[in-house]
Design a protein around this motif. Sequence first.
Motif, mmCIF file in Angstrom:
data_model
loop_
_atom_site.group_PDB
_atom_site.id
_atom_site.type_symbol
_atom_site.label_atom_id
_atom_site.label_comp_id
_atom_site.label_asym_id
_atom_site.label_seq_id
_atom_site.Cartn_x
_atom_site.Cartn_y
_atom_site.Cartn_z
ATOM 1 N N ASP A 1 0.862 -1.189 0.000
ATOM 2 C CA ASP A 1 0.000 0.000 0.000
ATOM 3 C C ASP A 1 0.896 1.236 0.000
ATOM 4 O O ASP A 1 1.147 1.845 1.044
ATOM 5 C CB ASP A 1 -0.923 -0.006 1.224
ATOM 6 C CG ASP A 1 -1.986 1.093 1.168
ATOM 7 O OD1 ASP A 1 -1.846 2.024 0.351
ATOM 8 O OD2 ASP A 1 -2.952 1.018 1.958
ATOM 9 N N PRO A 2 1.406 1.629 -1.175
ATOM 10 C CA PRO A 2 2.365 2.739 -1.216
ATOM 11 C C PRO A 2 1.774 4.065 -0.761
ATOM 12 O O PRO A 2 2.484 4.883 -0.166
ATOM 13 C CB PRO A 2 2.805 2.792 -2.682
ATOM 14 C CG PRO A 2 1.779 2.024 -3.435
ATOM 15 C CD PRO A 2 1.231 1.004 -2.503
ATOM 16 N N VAL A 3 0.482 4.309 -1.013
ATOM 17 C CA VAL A 3 -0.108 5.570 -0.569
ATOM 18 C C VAL A 3 -0.069 5.651 0.958
ATOM 19 O O VAL A 3 0.262 6.693 1.533
ATOM 20 C CB VAL A 3 -1.541 5.731 -1.103
ATOM 21 C CG1 VAL A 3 -2.210 6.945 -0.475
ATOM 22 C CG2 VAL A 3 -1.535 5.863 -2.619
ATOM 23 N N ALA A 4 -0.402 4.549 1.634
ATOM 24 C CA ALA A 4 -0.337 4.530 3.096
ATOM 25 C C ALA A 4 1.089 4.778 3.578
ATOM 26 O O ALA A 4 1.313 5.498 4.562
ATOM 27 C CB ALA A 4 -0.850 3.192 3.623
ATOM 28 N N VAL B 1 8.355 17.552 -1.258
ATOM 29 C CA VAL B 1 8.329 18.349 -0.031
ATOM 30 C C VAL B 1 7.036 18.058 0.713
ATOM 31 O O VAL B 1 5.979 17.821 0.098
ATOM 32 C CB VAL B 1 8.430 19.849 -0.361
ATOM 33 C CG1 VAL B 1 8.288 20.702 0.900
ATOM 34 C CG2 VAL B 1 9.751 20.146 -1.059
ATOM 35 N N ARG B 2 7.103 18.043 2.029
ATOM 36 C CA ARG B 2 5.879 17.910 2.798
ATOM 37 C C ARG B 2 4.964 19.096 2.542
ATOM 38 O O ARG B 2 5.319 20.239 2.769
ATOM 39 C CB ARG B 2 6.176 17.830 4.305
ATOM 40 C CG ARG B 2 4.857 17.823 5.087
ATOM 41 C CD ARG B 2 4.997 17.828 6.571
ATOM 42 N NE ARG B 2 3.698 18.214 7.147
ATOM 43 C CZ ARG B 2 3.306 17.952 8.376
ATOM 44 N NH1 ARG B 2 4.112 17.308 9.187
ATOM 45 N NH2 ARG B 2 2.140 18.334 8.814
ATOM 46 N N GLY B 3 3.745 18.778 2.074
ATOM 47 C CA GLY B 3 2.759 19.818 1.846
ATOM 48 C C GLY B 3 1.873 20.001 3.048
ATOM 49 O O GLY B 3 2.336 20.013 4.191
ATOM 50 N N GLY B 4 0.580 20.130 2.811
ATOM 51 C CA GLY B 4 -0.377 20.298 3.907
ATOM 52 C C GLY B 4 -0.672 18.977 4.568
ATOM 53 O O GLY B 4 0.136 18.051 4.542
ATOM 54 N N ALA B 5 -1.855 18.890 5.147
ATOM 55 C CA ALA B 5 -2.231 17.663 5.854
ATOM 56 C C ALA B 5 -2.419 16.524 4.876
ATOM 57 O O ALA B 5 -3.063 16.672 3.842
ATOM 58 C CB ALA B 5 -3.527 17.885 6.643
ATOM 59 N N ALA B 6 -1.823 15.360 5.187
ATOM 60 C CA ALA B 6 -1.976 14.175 4.340
ATOM 61 C C ALA B 6 -3.363 13.576 4.542
ATOM 62 O O ALA B 6 -4.004 13.789 5.579
ATOM 63 C CB ALA B 6 -0.913 13.140 4.694
ATOM 64 N N PRO B 7 -3.871 12.809 3.562
ATOM 65 C CA PRO B 7 -5.161 12.166 3.711
ATOM 66 C C PRO B 7 -5.158 11.228 4.909
ATOM 67 O O PRO B 7 -4.156 10.591 5.218
ATOM 68 C CB PRO B 7 -5.303 11.379 2.394
ATOM 69 C CG PRO B 7 -4.398 12.057 1.430
ATOM 70 C CD PRO B 7 -3.260 12.570 2.253
ATOM 71 N N THR C 1 1.537 12.567 -4.477
ATOM 72 C CA THR C 1 0.487 13.573 -4.308
ATOM 73 C C THR C 1 -0.633 13.041 -3.425
ATOM 74 O O THR C 1 -1.131 13.742 -2.533
ATOM 75 C CB THR C 1 -0.061 13.996 -5.674
ATOM 76 O OG1 THR C 1 0.999 14.547 -6.465
ATOM 77 C CG2 THR C 1 -1.156 15.046 -5.517
ATOM 78 N N ALA C 2 -1.018 11.778 -3.651
ATOM 79 C CA ALA C 2 -2.050 11.158 -2.815
ATOM 80 C C ALA C 2 -1.596 11.037 -1.373
ATOM 81 O O ALA C 2 -2.419 11.060 -0.446
ATOM 82 C CB ALA C 2 -2.416 9.780 -3.369
ATOM 83 N N GLY C 3 -0.286 10.904 -1.159
ATOM 84 C CA GLY C 3 0.258 10.816 0.187
ATOM 85 C C GLY C 3 0.447 12.163 0.853
ATOM 86 O O GLY C 3 0.874 12.221 2.007
ATOM 87 N N GLY C 4 0.152 13.265 0.134
ATOM 88 C CA GLY C 4 0.214 14.594 0.722
ATOM 89 C C GLY C 4 1.403 15.438 0.312
ATOM 90 O O GLY C 4 1.549 16.575 0.757
#
Length: 288
Positions: free
Chosen positions: A130-133, A281-287, A202-205
């Motif tokens: 589960d790469p997004v997780a 780069v770390r963006g906002g809050a991750a899903p 992107t899905a990871g935030g």
Amino acid sequence: MGHFTNTAQAEAWNGYEGAQWARSQERWDAVNDGFNQPLLNAAAISETDTVLDIGCGAGRTTRLAARRAGLGRALGLDLSAPMLDKARESALHEGVENVSFVQGDAQVHPLEAEGFDAVISRYGMTFFTDPVAAFANFHRALRPGGRLAFICAAEAEANEWLEALTSLRDILPLGGFGKPGGPGGPGMFSLTDPDHIRGLLTAGGFTDVDTHRVEVQGKWGADAADAAAFLLDSGPGRHLLDQVTPPEQDEAGQALTAALKRHEANGAVWLRSSSWLVTAVRGGAAPR
């Protein structure tokens, strides 16, 4: 040791695969060390940073990161107990004190929230179920503005070691091994498509995702016979050999030695590995 959800990979890396990498650490480093400087430079590790190394294996990149973060620290996380034992042994031998290693599943391991300035990996990001997780977990572990940098294999056919191995198709039951294909399940060629990489991150935030091709000539052996024996002793090579008779195993060794002869130069066998250097780069809050 934490909870494992990536059970198939945990079994592999705590079995033959992990044991082979641990006992052959110096040889695998000779193959892959050319990626270290581009990776660490991309991560922009400062003297006071706290660094997380994902799929750290025998800890070569973790120790190098720790040396750059001389007033900080580096943590290596991996599924493989044999490789982590080797990592700890090497850190002790080299006198690298600001480094530690933990066995765990990066997809679910309870990393310290906003505890790291940089997350790095040399070939450790392609084995997630589960790469997004997993990427969301790294996102949570990074401080605001934290940096992600990792190396992953580019398309299979751009790697000369695989080209040499797949030349044995008439001897070994390669099946679809090494054939181009779309992103699939866990495996070293699961992140060959830059668009797929960008989608996952992107899905990871993550934001500011970039992919840049890096090619390195790695040292695979002292001569063709030595490199062939090493390749066939690796996880994929051993799996293929175990499916054929001893005479076919001998034939494969001879054929691979012949195929590697043209790569002999300056007292070694040099093979090109082609990879993506991925940064974000770390963006906002991750899903959630």
